[in-house]
Design an enzyme around this catalytic site. Structure first.
Site, mmCIF file in Angstrom:
data_model
loop_
_atom_site.group_PDB
_atom_site.id
_atom_site.type_symbol
_atom_site.label_atom_id
_atom_site.label_comp_id
_atom_site.label_asym_id
_atom_site.label_seq_id
_atom_site.Cartn_x
_atom_site.Cartn_y
_atom_site.Cartn_z
ATOM 1 C CE1 TYR A 285 -4.650 5.149 0.068
ATOM 2 C CE2 TYR A 285 -3.084 6.513 0.953
ATOM 3 C CZ TYR A 285 -4.279 5.832 1.057
ATOM 4 O OH TYR A 285 -5.282 6.113 1.721
ATOM 5 C CE LYS B 95 -11.586 -7.237 7.657
ATOM 6 N NZ LYS B 95 -12.006 -7.100 8.882
ATOM 7 C CG ASP C 18 -13.203 -5.029 11.488
ATOM 8 O OD1 ASP C 18 -11.805 -5.689 11.911
ATOM 9 O OD2 ASP C 18 -13.589 -6.161 11.137
ATOM 10 C CG ASP D 35 -4.983 8.236 4.747
ATOM 11 O OD1 ASP D 35 -5.690 9.143 4.772
ATOM 12 O OD2 ASP D 35 -5.344 7.944 3.733
ATOM 13 C CG ASP E 57 -8.117 11.862 8.714
ATOM 14 O OD1 ASP E 57 -6.171 12.600 9.193
ATOM 15 O OD2 ASP E 57 -8.463 12.319 7.587
#
Ligand code: NAD
Length: 356
Positions: free
Chosen positions: A142, A191, A223, A247, A251
Site C-alpha cells: 500500500y 507468502k 492462502d 487487510d 475482515d
C-alpha cells in the site's frame, strides 16, 4: 485528568455511530471523574467537500497535538469518481503515516450471545472465539512504489511490496508482546514460498522469536491461513502479518464472529497517541437512518481508554456494559437473531450508557 481527543466523525454512518460513542465516553467521564475534551476535525469525504483535499493540514496538526484520535469511517459513492490521490481513503493512509501508526490491532471476539450470527457451523466455533489480528500498517504494497508502464504485454500498472527489516522487527515485537499477555501462541502469516519480501519477513520474525522463548511461533502461508480461519479458527490466538494480507484476513476473521458492526480496532505507533476506529466502513446504504450498530465504535472507545490513557477499569466498564445489553437481548438489525429486541443506533447507545 483531562484527555484531548481529536474526533473525526467522517462520512456515511460515521456521525451516527461516533455520536453514540461520545455519549458513552461522557458517561464514563462523569462516573470516574475524567474530562474528555473533543476537537472535531475533518477528513475523508467531508473534508473534500469543505476544503477540496481529503486530509487538511489543520486536521493533521490537531491530531498530532491530541492524546488520541477517534474516527467513525470515511468514504462513499459520491467521491468514488475522484482520482486516487483525492479519494477519502487517502485520509486514513495519510493519518497513519503522519502519526507513525504502524501497528493495527484488531481483536476478533465472538460474543457467546451472538453465536447464532456466526456463519460457520456450531461445531467449528464451539463456545466462542477470541483472537487478535496484528496487521502492519505503514509498509508493504500500500505504500510501495507504484505507477503505469508499458511492456511487451501492453499498457499496464504496477505496485511494489517492500518491507525493511526495521518495519518487520517493530511489528513482530508488538505481536510477541501481545502474545505474552494472552495464550502465548503466535502465527506469522506470509507468502514466503513466492515473495522475497515474505522471506525477509519470516527471517526477522524468527530473529525476534529468540527474545520470546515462551511464545510458540508458527509460520503459515496466507492462502492456507485464509482456509484455516474458516475450518479451524480456534487454533489462532495472535496472528501477525503484513499490510495487504492483514487487510484481507482481519475482515475474514471479523466476519466469523458474526457482524462487522461489532469489532473495534486500534492503530498504534511508538508513543501513546493512537487512532481508534471500528473496522467497518461508512455503510452509505444505512447512513442517517438510525440503523447502524454503534457497538464497534463504542468498544473502540474502550480500546482508546486502555491503550492511550491507561484507564483499564473504565475500558472494562464499557465492555461489560456491552455484554450486559447483549445478554439482555437487545440487537441492532445487523446482529438481530430470533427473539432479539430490535433497537436503533441511538437506543443502543443509550442502553449502553444506562448499563454503565
Ligand atoms: P462497509 O463496511 O461500509 O459496509 C459493508 C456492509 O456492512 C454494508 O451492508 C453495511 O450496511 C454493513 N455495515 C457496516 N457497518 C455497519 C454497522 N456499524 N452496522 C450495521 N451494518 C453495518 O463497506 P463497503 O460498503 O465496502 O464500503 C462503504 C464505504 O466505506 C466505501 O466508500 C469504502 O471505501 C469505505 N470504507 C471505509 C473504511 C474506513 O473508514 N476505515 C473502511 C472500509 C471501507
Amino acid at each position: 485528568m483531562e484527555y484531548k481527543i481529536a474526533v473525526i466523525k467522517g462520512d456515511g454512518i460515521g456521525p451516527d455511530i461516533v455520536d453514540q460513542a461520545l455519549l458513552v465516553l461522557n458517561k464514563i467521564g462523569e462516573k470516574y471523574k475524567h474530562s474528555f475534551k473533543y476537537t472535531e476535525v475533518l477528513a475523508g469525504g467531508a473534508a473534500l467537500d469543505a476544503t477540496n483535499v481529503p486530509l487538511p493540514q489543520e486536521t493533521i496538526d490537531i491530531c498530532k497535538a491530541s492524546d488520541a484520535v477517534f474516527l467513525g469511517a470515511v468514504g462513499g459513492h459520491k467521491w468514488d469518481v475522484l482520482p486516487g490521490h483525492l479519494r477519502p481513503e487517502k485520509a486514513l493512509l495519510g493519518l497513519r503515516e503522519e502519526l507513525g501508526l504502524f501497528a493495527n490491532i484488531r481483536p476478533a471476539i465472538m460474543y457467546k450471545e451472538l453465536k447464532d450470527a456466526c456463519p460457520l457451523k456450531p461445531e467449528i466455533v464451539g463456545d466462542g472465539m477470541d483472537m487478535v489480528v496484528i496487521r502492519e500498517l505503514t509498509g508493504g504494497i500500500y505504500f510501495g512504489e507504484r505507477g503505469f508502464k508499458t511492456n511487451e504485454k501492453g499498457d499496464g500498472a504496477y505496485d511494489t511490496m517492500f518491507y525493511s527489516e526495521m518495519e518487520v522487527r517493530r511489528i513482530a515485537i508488538v505481536a510477541f508482546e501481545t502474545a505474552m499477555k494472552r495464550a502465548k501462541k503466535l502465527t506469522s502469516v506470509d507468502k514466503a514460498n513466492v515473495l522475497e519480501s515474505s522471506r525477509l519477513w519470516r527471517k526477522v520474525v524468527l530473529e525476534v522469536a529468540e527474545d520470546y522463548p515462551e511464545v510458540e511461533v508458527k509460520h503459515m502461508y496466507v492462502d492456507n491461513a485464509a482456509m484455516q480461519l474458516v475450518i479451524n479458527p480456534k487454533q489462532f490466538d495472535v496472528i501477525v502479518t503484513g499490510n495487504l494480507f492483514g487487510d484481507i484476513l482481519s475482515d475474514e476473521a471479523s466476519m466469523i464472529t458474526g457482524s462487522i458492526g461489532m469489532l473495534p480496532s486500534a492503530s498504534l505507533g511508538t508513543t501513546k497517541l493512537g487512532m481508534y476506529e471500528p473496522i467497518h466502513g461508512s455503510a452509505p446504504d444505512i447512513a442517517g437512518q438510525n440503523k447502524a450498530n454503534p457497538i464497534a465504535t463504542i468498544v473502540s472507545a474502550a480500546m482508546m481508554l486502555r491503550y492511550s490513557f491507561d484507564l483499564e477499569k473504565e475500558a472494562d466498564a464499557i465492555e461489560k456494559a456491552v455484554e450486559t445489553i447483549l445478554a439482555n437481548g437487545y440487537r441492532t438489525g445487523d446482529i438481530q437473531t430470533e427473539g432479539g429486541i430490535l433497537v436503533g443506533t441511538k437506543e443502543m447507545g443509550q442502553l449502553i450508557c444506562d448499563a454503565i
